[in-house]
Scaffold this motif. Structure first.
Motif, mmCIF file in Angstrom:
data_model
loop_
_atom_site.group_PDB
_atom_site.id
_atom_site.type_symbol
_atom_site.label_atom_id
_atom_site.label_comp_id
_atom_site.label_asym_id
_atom_site.label_seq_id
_atom_site.Cartn_x
_atom_site.Cartn_y
_atom_site.Cartn_z
ATOM 1 N N TYR A 33 0.849 -1.201 0.000
ATOM 2 C CA TYR A 33 0.000 0.000 0.000
ATOM 3 C C TYR A 33 0.879 1.245 0.000
ATOM 4 N N VAL A 89 -12.877 6.473 3.042
ATOM 5 C CA VAL A 89 -12.541 5.153 2.522
ATOM 6 C C VAL A 89 -13.022 4.118 3.527
ATOM 7 N N HIS A 106 -14.920 4.204 -1.729
ATOM 8 C CA HIS A 106 -14.345 5.542 -1.543
ATOM 9 C C HIS A 106 -15.448 6.538 -1.882
ATOM 10 N N TRP A 128 -7.312 2.531 -7.065
ATOM 11 C CA TRP A 128 -7.864 1.473 -6.210
ATOM 12 C C TRP A 128 -7.919 0.142 -6.947
#
Length: 143
Positions: A33, A89, A106, A128
């Motif tokens: 991430y 989110v 989101h 994403w």
């Protein structure tokens, strides 16, 4: 004018506990991430990180955890330093035995309506899709 939130669902061949740890342990998060200096899955915890287009401006993301249901749901705000707007989110995990369904939503992306092309909804969809559809999958499935 409200728009439809961006939502992506993926099923991983990994137990909920492993996926939960992947989205809440800062050392694991930096592998797939963003490299967060600190992260705690606790309501009120504030965190930040820098990110943006690989060949473009990097933005300071400022976030605050707003909801935690261990191994089921994590929600945090998402805004940018110096830019108008705030979004949210939400990660939802659904135990499917030896697999986990992950739903990421989101919401409130329209609040970034500043004319900045980096903050266009299609960029969030692309980001994403890569993060949830590829990076997280490879991390939790060990590929």
């Amino acid at each position: 004018m409200a728009t439809t939130p961006f939502t992506i669902e993926k099923t991983y061949k990994a137990p909920v506990k492993k996926v939960w740890e992947a989205i809440t342990d800062k050392d694991k998060m930096k592998v797939w991430y963003f490299d967060l200096a600190e992260f705690k899955a606790e309501v009120g915890f504030e965190f930040s990180f820098t990110g943006g287009p690989p060949d473009g401006k990097q933005y300071l993301h400022i976030c605050e955890v707003t909801e935690v249901i261990k191994e089921k749901k994590l929600t945090h705000s998402w805004r940018y330093d110096g830019e108008p707007g705030i979004s949210y989110v939400t990660w939802e995990l659904f135990d499917q035995g030896n697999s986990t369904l992950v739903r990421l939503t989101h919401a409130n992306l329209e609040s970034f309506n500043s004319g900045n092309p980096d903050l266009a909804p299609e960029n969030f969809a692309a980001g994403w899709t890569s993060i949830v559809g590829k990076n997280l999958k490879e991390f939790v499935e060990g590929k």
